[in-house]
Design a protein around this motif. Sequence first.
Motif, short mmCIF file in Angstrom:
data_model
loop_
_atom_site.label_atom_id
_atom_site.label_comp_id
_atom_site.label_asym_id
_atom_site.label_seq_id
_atom_site.Cartn_x
_atom_site.Cartn_y
_atom_site.Cartn_z
N PHE A 104 84.03 -59.75 79.04
CA PHE A 104 83.14 -58.58 79.09
C PHE A 104 82.78 -58.11 77.68
CE2 PHE A 104 82.29 -54.04 79.22
CZ PHE A 104 81.25 -54.00 80.14
N ALA A 105 83.76 -58.08 76.79
CA ALA A 105 83.52 -57.67 75.40
C ALA A 105 82.47 -58.56 74.75
CB ALA A 105 84.83 -57.69 74.61
N ARG A 106 82.54 -59.88 75.00
CA ARG A 106 81.53 -60.78 74.42
C ARG A 106 80.14 -60.46 74.95
NH1 ARG A 106 85.99 -61.57 72.79
NH2 ARG A 106 85.20 -59.85 71.57
N LYS A 107 80.05 -60.11 76.24
CA LYS A 107 78.75 -59.76 76.83
C LYS A 107 78.19 -58.49 76.20
CE LYS A 107 79.54 -61.90 81.33
NZ LYS A 107 79.72 -61.65 82.78
N ILE A 108 79.05 -57.52 75.95
CA ILE A 108 78.62 -56.27 75.30
C ILE A 108 78.17 -56.56 73.87
CG2 ILE A 108 79.42 -54.03 74.42
CD1 ILE A 108 78.84 -53.99 77.41
N GLU A 109 78.93 -57.38 73.17
CA GLU A 109 78.54 -57.74 71.80
C GLU A 109 77.16 -58.41 71.78
OE1 GLU A 109 82.84 -58.59 69.66
OE2 GLU A 109 81.77 -60.26 70.57
N THR A 110 76.91 -59.27 72.74
CA THR A 110 75.61 -59.94 72.83
C THR A 110 74.50 -58.94 73.14
OG1 THR A 110 76.65 -62.01 73.52
CG2 THR A 110 74.31 -61.74 74.03
N LEU A 149 77.00 -50.24 71.09
CA LEU A 149 78.33 -50.64 71.54
C LEU A 149 79.06 -49.49 72.23
CD1 LEU A 149 80.23 -53.21 71.09
CD2 LEU A 149 81.26 -51.83 69.30
N PHE A 150 79.06 -48.32 71.60
CA PHE A 150 79.75 -47.17 72.19
C PHE A 150 79.08 -46.70 73.47
CE2 PHE A 150 81.64 -46.37 67.83
CZ PHE A 150 82.91 -46.76 68.21
N ASN A 151 77.76 -46.70 73.51
CA ASN A 151 77.06 -46.28 74.72
C ASN A 151 77.23 -47.28 75.85
OD1 ASN A 151 75.70 -43.66 74.31
ND2 ASN A 151 74.83 -44.71 72.55
N ALA A 152 77.16 -48.58 75.53
CA ALA A 152 77.30 -49.59 76.58
C ALA A 152 78.70 -49.59 77.18
CB ALA A 152 76.95 -50.97 76.01
N THR A 153 79.71 -49.49 76.33
CA THR A 153 81.08 -49.49 76.87
C THR A 153 81.36 -48.22 77.66
OG1 THR A 153 81.95 -48.69 74.75
CG2 THR A 153 82.00 -51.08 75.14
N ALA A 154 80.83 -47.09 77.20
CA ALA A 154 81.03 -45.83 77.94
C ALA A 154 80.33 -45.89 79.29
CB ALA A 154 80.50 -44.65 77.12
N ALA A 155 79.11 -46.37 79.32
CA ALA A 155 78.36 -46.45 80.57
C ALA A 155 79.01 -47.40 81.56
CB ALA A 155 76.92 -46.89 80.30
N ALA A 156 79.64 -48.45 81.05
CA ALA A 156 80.28 -49.44 81.93
C ALA A 156 81.68 -49.02 82.36
CB ALA A 156 80.35 -50.79 81.21
N GLY A 157 82.25 -48.02 81.69
CA GLY A 157 83.62 -47.62 82.01
C GLY A 157 84.67 -48.50 81.34
N PHE A 158 84.31 -49.11 80.22
CA PHE A 158 85.20 -49.98 79.46
C PHE A 158 85.64 -49.22 78.21
CE2 PHE A 158 85.86 -53.52 76.38
CZ PHE A 158 86.74 -54.31 77.12
#
Length: 170
Positions: A104-110, A149-158
């Motif tokens: 999942f982290a790799r997908k967010i980085e991409t 990065l911070f917005n995507a992880t927050a929105a996903a609950g990661f």
Amino acid sequence: MAAERVSACGLGTVSVRSDADLDADILVVAKADHVTEQQLACAEKAANYYDVELTSSLQPRFEALREARMAAVMVSRARDWLRKHDLLDRLPDYRPGLTDDAAFARKIETLCDAQGALESADGPRLLNTQWAMQHMTPPDMKTGPMECLFNATAAAGFDVGFIGNRPNTP
């Protein structure tokens, strides 16, 4: 004003104490013993963003309500940011306990053009210190990969975090 709003929720007398260290005013509820969840929820909303000091038996209940509300606000703002930047539809799905954290982290980085951001010796939930240091200056902070990065992880609950002032190796 906020003290009066909190008091109107049925918690009794509310005073204001200034905290010089925090540079903030704190709403202090003197003696509230038998408080319902509805009264606590009312007080949390009425206090807005002021800190509230309650008895030791009530404080954890109040903080749980505040954390839940703030988490919902953060997710909403994160989703708005992603929508504004045309990324929300591409946000990968994260399911705690089912989704592989590293994948999942790799997908967010991409998604965020942030390769290496979540590659650290401490795992995919901690920001890579060297990467962060390269992206902590404007204009990156408002629209760049770190904000994404911070917005995507927050929105996903990661949940992600960072450890400051120490070397971090991938």
